[in-house]
Write a protein that holds these residues in place. Structure first.
Motif, PDB file in Angstrom:
ATOM      1  N   HIS A 127      -5.445  17.653  40.575  1.00 38.03           N
ATOM      2  CA  HIS A 127      -4.294  16.827  40.193  1.00 38.03           C
ATOM      3  C   HIS A 127      -4.244  16.638  38.679  1.00 38.03           C
ATOM      4  CE1 HIS A 127      -2.486  15.602  43.986  1.00 38.03           C
ATOM      5  NE2 HIS A 127      -3.714  15.523  44.499  1.00 38.03           N
ATOM      6  N   ARG A 128      -5.398  16.382  38.091  1.00 38.25           N
ATOM      7  CA  ARG A 128      -5.461  16.214  36.637  1.00 38.25           C
ATOM      8  C   ARG A 128      -5.087  17.517  35.926  1.00 38.25           C
ATOM      9  NH1 ARG A 128      -6.666  13.207  32.562  1.00 38.25           N
ATOM     10  NH2 ARG A 128      -7.848  14.000  30.814  1.00 38.25           N
ATOM     11  N   PHE A 129      -5.538  18.648  36.455  1.00 33.33           N
ATOM     12  CA  PHE A 129      -5.206  19.947  35.873  1.00 33.33           C
ATOM     13  C   PHE A 129      -3.687  20.150  35.843  1.00 33.33           C
ATOM     14  CE2 PHE A 129      -4.193  24.446  36.419  1.00 33.33           C
ATOM     15  CZ  PHE A 129      -4.827  24.991  35.323  1.00 33.33           C
ATOM     16  N   VAL A 130      -3.018  19.805  36.929  1.00 38.44           N
ATOM     17  CA  VAL A 130      -1.561  19.970  37.002  1.00 38.44           C
ATOM     18  C   VAL A 130      -0.868  19.085  35.965  1.00 38.44           C
ATOM     19  CG1 VAL A 130       0.456  19.626  38.484  1.00 38.44           C
ATOM     20  CG2 VAL A 130      -1.586  20.717  39.398  1.00 38.44           C
ATOM     21  N   THR A 131      -1.341  17.863  35.769  1.00 38.08           N
ATOM     22  CA  THR A 131      -0.717  16.991  34.772  1.00 38.08           C
ATOM     23  C   THR A 131      -0.985  17.483  33.350  1.00 38.08           C
ATOM     24  OG1 THR A 131      -2.624  15.508  34.783  1.00 38.08           O
ATOM     25  CG2 THR A 131      -0.788  14.963  36.258  1.00 38.08           C
ATOM     26  N   SER A 169      -3.807  15.031  27.788  1.00 37.27           N
ATOM     27  CA  SER A 169      -4.556  15.965  26.954  1.00 37.27           C
ATOM     28  C   SER A 169      -5.738  16.512  27.764  1.00 37.27           C
ATOM     29  CB  SER A 169      -5.051  15.274  25.688  1.00 37.27           C
ATOM     30  OG  SER A 169      -5.870  14.191  26.029  1.00 37.27           O
ATOM     31  N   PRO A 170      -6.159  17.738  27.476  1.00 35.06           N
ATOM     32  CA  PRO A 170      -7.249  18.341  28.259  1.00 35.06           C
ATOM     33  C   PRO A 170      -8.595  17.689  27.945  1.00 35.06           C
ATOM     34  CG  PRO A 170      -6.616  19.787  26.469  1.00 35.06           C
ATOM     35  CD  PRO A 170      -5.639  18.655  26.469  1.00 35.06           C
ATOM     36  N   THR A 171      -9.385  17.505  28.997  1.00 32.79           N
ATOM     37  CA  THR A 171     -10.725  16.945  28.818  1.00 32.79           C
ATOM     38  C   THR A 171     -11.806  17.848  29.415  1.00 32.79           C
ATOM     39  OG1 THR A 171     -10.481  15.647  30.842  1.00 32.79           O
ATOM     40  CG2 THR A 171      -9.942  14.545  28.767  1.00 32.79           C
ATOM     41  N   SER A 172     -11.488  18.571  30.484  1.00 31.69           N
ATOM     42  CA  SER A 172     -12.502  19.421  31.114  1.00 31.69           C
ATOM     43  C   SER A 172     -12.453  20.830  30.526  1.00 31.69           C
ATOM     44  CB  SER A 172     -12.287  19.490  32.629  1.00 31.69           C
ATOM     45  OG  SER A 172     -11.163  20.276  32.932  1.00 31.69           O
ATOM     46  N   ALA A 173     -13.496  21.569  30.791  1.00 37.60           N
ATOM     47  CA  ALA A 173     -13.582  22.943  30.286  1.00 37.60           C
ATOM     48  C   ALA A 173     -12.505  23.825  30.904  1.00 37.60           C
ATOM     49  CB  ALA A 173     -14.964  23.525  30.572  1.00 37.60           C
ATOM     50  N   LEU A 174     -12.201  23.616  32.175  1.00 44.24           N
ATOM     51  CA  LEU A 174     -11.161  24.412  32.830  1.00 44.24           C
ATOM     52  C   LEU A 174      -9.792  24.162  32.212  1.00 44.24           C
ATOM     53  CD1 LEU A 174     -12.044  24.279  36.625  1.00 44.24           C
ATOM     54  CD2 LEU A 174     -11.931  26.283  35.169  1.00 44.24           C
ATOM     55  N   GLU A 175      -9.490  22.929  31.922  1.00 41.59           N
ATOM     56  CA  GLU A 175      -8.194  22.598  31.320  1.00 41.59           C
ATOM     57  C   GLU A 175      -8.074  23.199  29.924  1.00 41.59           C
ATOM     58  OE1 GLU A 175      -8.162  18.329  33.656  1.00 41.59           O
ATOM     59  OE2 GLU A 175      -8.572  18.393  31.506  1.00 41.59           O
ATOM     60  N   ARG A 176      -9.142  23.104  29.151  1.00 42.15           N
ATOM     61  CA  ARG A 176      -9.112  23.652  27.789  1.00 42.15           C
ATOM     62  C   ARG A 176      -9.001  25.176  27.795  1.00 42.15           C
ATOM     63  NH1 ARG A 176     -12.792  19.387  26.923  1.00 42.15           N
ATOM     64  NH2 ARG A 176     -14.550  20.762  27.323  1.00 42.15           N
ATOM     65  N   VAL A 177      -9.754  25.836  28.676  1.00 40.13           N
ATOM     66  CA  VAL A 177      -9.722  27.291  28.688  1.00 40.13           C
ATOM     67  C   VAL A 177      -8.376  27.793  29.208  1.00 40.13           C
ATOM     68  CG1 VAL A 177     -10.731  27.755  30.973  1.00 40.13           C
ATOM     69  CG2 VAL A 177     -11.096  29.359  29.124  1.00 40.13           C
ATOM     70  N   TRP A 178      -7.754  27.076  30.135  1.00 40.15           N
ATOM     71  CA  TRP A 178      -6.457  27.518  30.633  1.00 40.15           C
ATOM     72  C   TRP A 178      -5.386  27.383  29.551  1.00 40.15           C
ATOM     73  CZ3 TRP A 178      -4.931  30.754  33.968  1.00 40.15           C
ATOM     74  CH2 TRP A 178      -3.580  30.830  34.313  1.00 40.15           C
TER      75      TRP A 178
END
Length: 114
Positions: free
Chosen positions: A60-64, A71-80
């Protein structure tokens, strides 16, 4: 490899159109980033496009984050977001060769001996 709350893709994610030699050989991603893209890329594509509904809190956080609401906080969000930035723009090619046309010589007999 990552938190089990985020689903892994059904197969390895590759983008041969923009990263023909693979993420790990592109020079744009670290080893960890290329592994994350390869393992979770299909899930991230489907979540970002709306083809897959998010299940856990991380999804859910990734979609937002992809929608631009957080703003991105996890490694997956930043790399995407990094992948989207790099795949959306044209790459510059630097060469040691001059691509300008060679002007004709001022004296036409310069290269010919009589």
């Amino acid at each position: 490899m990552y938190d089990s709350e985020f689903r892994a893709g059904v197969r390895d994610f590759v983008d041969t159109r923009r990263f023909g030699r693979g993420f790990h050989r592109s020079g744009d991603f670290t080893i960890k980033e290329s592994e994350l893209l390869t393992r979770y890329g299909h899930t991230m594509v489907q979540l970002a496009s709306g083809a897959l509904m998010p299940e856990g809190e991380q999804e859910h956080r990734f979609v937002t984050v992809v929608a631009g609401l957080r703003s991105p906080t996890s490694a997956l969000e930043r790399v995407w977001l990094k992948y989207l930035r790099l795949s959306g723009c044209r790459r510059r090619l630097f060469s040691l060769q001059d691509s300008r046309p060679v002007p004709p010589p001022s004296d036409p007999n310069l290269f010919f001996d009589d």
